[in-house]
Design a protein around this motif. Structure first.
Motif, PDB file in Angstrom:
ATOM      1  N   GLU A 164       0.863  -1.180   0.000  1.00 34.64           N
ATOM      2  CA  GLU A 164       0.000   0.000   0.000  1.00 34.64           C
ATOM      3  C   GLU A 164       0.901   1.231   0.000  1.00 34.64           C
ATOM      4  N   THR A 165       0.376   2.332  -0.515  1.00 35.94           N
ATOM      5  CA  THR A 165       1.140   3.575  -0.548  1.00 35.94           C
ATOM      6  C   THR A 165       0.894   4.323   0.753  1.00 35.94           C
ATOM      7  N   VAL A 166       2.002   4.691   1.415  1.00 35.01           N
ATOM      8  CA  VAL A 166       1.908   5.411   2.693  1.00 35.01           C
ATOM      9  C   VAL A 166       2.561   6.782   2.526  1.00 35.01           C
ATOM     10  N   LEU A 209       5.786   6.149  -0.281  1.00 32.98           N
ATOM     11  CA  LEU A 209       6.464   4.867  -0.059  1.00 32.98           C
ATOM     12  C   LEU A 209       5.483   3.711  -0.200  1.00 32.98           C
ATOM     13  N   GLN A 210       5.988   2.614  -0.740  1.00 33.61           N
ATOM     14  CA  GLN A 210       5.190   1.396  -0.851  1.00 33.61           C
ATOM     15  C   GLN A 210       5.611   0.471   0.284  1.00 33.61           C
ATOM     16  N   GLU A 211       4.645   0.089   1.108  1.00 31.28           N
ATOM     17  CA  GLU A 211       4.934  -0.758   2.269  1.00 31.28           C
ATOM     18  C   GLU A 211       3.962  -1.933   2.305  1.00 31.28           C
ATOM     19  N   PRO A 212       4.358  -2.999   3.008  1.00 27.54           N
ATOM     20  CA  PRO A 212       3.479  -4.170   3.097  1.00 27.54           C
ATOM     21  C   PRO A 212       2.213  -3.867   3.891  1.00 27.54           C
ATOM     22  N   ILE A 213       1.120  -4.467   3.456  1.00 22.01           N
ATOM     23  CA  ILE A 213      -0.144  -4.374   4.189  1.00 22.01           C
ATOM     24  C   ILE A 213      -0.048  -5.384   5.338  1.00 22.01           C
TER      25      ILE A 213
END
Length: 190
Positions: free
Chosen positions: A97-99, A103-107
Motif C-alpha cells: 500500500e502507498t503510505v 512509499l510502498q509498504e506491506p499491508i
C-alpha cells in the motif's frame, strides 16, 4: 551536521532528477545484473529490500527476480511513532500500500513478519554513499536504528552520481558491506 546532511540530500536529489528515463532503466538493469552475480545473492533465501521510488535504483525487477529464483522477499514497514522498521514477507506487489512520501509498504494483515535473523541479505537504501560503504539516507534514521541488530550481509545499490568522495560520518553510522554501481562492485572495508 544536520544542515550539512540536509544540503547533501538536496544536491543528490536534484542530480538524480536529471537522470533520463531511458538511462534510469538501463543503469538500474546493469546494477541488478551485478547484484545477481554476487555470492551473497546466490546464497540468500530471504532478501530484505525496500520497494524503490524513482529516482532510487529500481528494485521492482530485483524483487521479481528473487521470486523467480525461489527466494522470499521481505520489505520494510515503518512505524513512525516508534521510529522503527519491521520487515514483512510479500509474495506479490499487490500486498503493498502507498503510505507517507509515496512509499510502498506491506499491508500488515496480508503479510507475515520476517524476523531480522531470517534475512540472509539486506539491501540498504540511501541517497549517497562513499566507496567505503558509509551512506546518507533520507533522514528518517530507520536503518540507523535497525542495522546495529542485524548480523547478515548488507549492500547498497547506487548510480555513479550517488558515489561521493566523502560524507559526514557520525559514530553510530554503520557502513554496508558492498556498494553496487552499474560498472562495478565496491567491497567496503571502512
Amino acid at each position: 551536521m544536520n544542515e550539512v546532511k540536509k544540503e547533501i540530500r538536496g544536491q543528490l536529489k536534484s542530480v538524480l532528477q536529471n537522470i533520463s528515463e531511458p538511462d534510469y532503466r538501463t543503469l538500474s538493469r546493469k546494477i541488478a545484473k551485478n547484484l545477481f552475480k554476487l555470492g551473497e545473492w546466490e546464497k540468500a533465501k530471504v532478501v530484505g529490500v525496500t520497494v524503490s521510488n524513482v529516482p532510487e535504483v529500481d528494485t521492482r525487477e530485483i524483487i521479481k527476480k528473487a521470486w523467480e529464483q525461489g527466494k522470499e522477499v521481505a520489505v520494510p514497514k515503518c512505524f513512525p511513532k516508534e521510529k522503527s522498521i519491521q520487515f514483512r514477507k510479500i509474495t506479490s506487489l499487490e500486498q503493498l500500500e502507498t503510505v507517507f512520501f509515496g512509499l510502498q509498504e506491506p499491508i500488515l494483515n496480508e503479510t507475515t513478519e520476517a524476523p531480522r535473523e531470517e534475512i540472509d541479505l539486506l539491501i540498504v537504501p540511501g541517497l549517497g554513499y562513499t566507496r567505503t560503504g558509509y551512506r546518507i539516507g533520507f533522514g528518517g534514521g530507520y536503518y540507523d536504528r535497525f542495522l546495529p541488530y542485524y548480523n547478515g550481509p548488507t549492500l547498497s545499490l547506487a548510480f555513479n552520481e550517488q558515489v561521493l568522495p566523502a560524507l559526514p560520518i557520525e559514530k553510530h553510522d554503520i557502513p554496508v558491506g558492498k556498494l553496487i554501481t552499474p560498472e562495478r562492485v565496491f567491497v567496503c572495508n571502512a
